[in-house]
Design an enzyme around this catalytic site. Structure first.
Site, PDB file in Angstrom:
ATOM      1  N   HIS A 267     -99.770  37.840   2.791  1.00 21.04           N
ATOM      2  CA  HIS A 267     -99.233  38.006   1.299  1.00 21.04           C
ATOM      3  C   HIS A 267     -97.951  37.574   1.153  1.00 21.04           C
ATOM      4  CE1 HIS A 267    -103.107  40.122   1.377  1.00 21.04           C
ATOM      5  NE2 HIS A 267    -103.112  40.492  -0.022  1.00 21.04           N
TER       6      HIS A 267
ATOM      7  N   HIS B  94     -99.548  46.491   6.561  1.00 21.90           N
ATOM      8  CA  HIS B  94     -98.679  45.617   7.620  1.00 21.90           C
ATOM      9  C   HIS B  94     -97.901  46.769   8.088  1.00 21.90           C
ATOM     10  CE1 HIS B  94    -100.148  41.657   7.706  1.00 21.90           C
ATOM     11  NE2 HIS B  94    -100.649  41.828   6.358  1.00 21.90           N
TER      12      HIS B  94
ATOM     13  N   ASP C 150     -94.086  42.930  10.299  1.00 25.62           N
ATOM     14  CA  ASP C 150     -94.715  41.666   9.823  1.00 25.62           C
ATOM     15  C   ASP C 150     -94.163  41.086   8.526  1.00 25.62           C
ATOM     16  OD1 ASP C 150     -96.822  42.465  11.782  1.00 25.62           O
ATOM     17  OD2 ASP C 150     -97.752  43.850  10.263  1.00 25.62           O
TER      18      ASP C 150
END
Length: 290
Positions: free
Chosen positions: A181, A222, A226
């Protein structure tokens, strides 16, 4: 009033047709790069689905972001996806604005060729990262007790190749380092930062990127690592790729080079004009013939 609307609609249609012709010519020259970038999107999805078979649920790791940010809860996890969808759709619409607006700076095909180059480089490193070490997923569907936290061995190759779409794309586990994302969000924001024209939108885009980062952590999609790795990796990749790729022509300056080949009629007209100059005793520089 009706006459005015009809006149403006006619201008808009002509603008769309002209832009379509321009972009098709550019696509003919760049289709290999665009197609390769799109194919790699599937390869990235296939790799993310494949690592789900290796995922083993376990206790959520100690995380600074989780300590600082309260958990949104499973019923509010959609907020993060809503913000991401807004960023994604806004960027896609912006890249196609040359078809509508008279004032334009970019060519749609050339921008997407560049964006796909950024995405492919980032996703290639991401695949290497999450296959190197599989962390226990912090998301709700990846925790112990969830039916889809572990996938059974595939019964056939087709089951893997189809990625169990769309459920496999939404409810994946194991593809953590680093956030996909954030790759898309940062690539879109950095591209608009360079080729966009509205300063206020640029500032708002960076604000959305920060909000997106926080929402990803609050939704427990996450770990903090990350998101942090995505921030510096994508920025560095975009910086170095920009150094290697030729700069895109700026259409707003009016001095961009001619990107489209001359038609046969235009070439014949230009040749006749040059021959006439020679007959009249005017010298034509051979460099001007090219």
């Amino acid at each position: 009033m009706t006459l005015y609307i009809g006149r403006e609609a006619s201008k808009l249609w002509k603008r769309i047709c002209a832009e379509t012709s321009t972009e098709i010519n550019l696509l003919v020259d760049n289709w290999k790069y665009v197609l390769a970038g799109l194919i790699f999107q599937y390869i990235h999805g296939l790799a993310a689905h494949g690592v789900h078979y290796l995922h083993r649920p376990g206790p959520t790791l100690q995380d600074t972001g989780y300590f600082l940010l309260p958990e949104l809860g499973q019923d509010k996890a959609y907020i993060s996806e809503t913000v991401f969808s807004f960023v994604f759709l806004s960027f896609v619409l912006w890249t196609f604005h040359p078809f509508i607006f008279k004032s334009k700076k970019i060519y749609t095909v050339l921008v997407w060729r560049r964006v796909l180059a950024y995405l492919v480089a980032s996703q290639f490193l991401r695949i290497i990262s999450f296959y190197s070490t599989q962390l226990p997923g912090p998301n709700y569907h990846c925790r112990e007790g969830s039916k889809i936290a572990r996938l059974p061995k595939p019964s056939n190759v087709l089951e893997v190749l189809l990625i169990n779409f769309p459920q496999g794309a939404v409810y994946g586990c194991g593809d953590l380092i680093f956030s996909s994302h954030m790759i898309f969000t940062l690539v879109f924001v950095l591209t608009y930062q360079k080729y966009g024209t509205r300063r206020c939108i640029k500032q708002f885009a960076w604000l959305l990127a920060i909000i997106q980062s926080l929402l990803i952590l609050a939704s427990r999609k996450h770990y903090t690592v990350d998101v942090v790795v995505a921030w510096y990796t994508v920025n560095l990749l975009v910086f170095f790729i920009d150094k290697k790729l030729p700069e895109l022509p700026d259409r707003s300056s009016g001095n961009s080079p001619v990107l489209l080949p001359l038609s046969t009629k235009d070439k014949d007209s230009k040749t006749k004009e040059e021959n006439q100059k020679l007959l009249n005793g005017n010298y034509v520089d051979p460099e001007d013939w090219a």
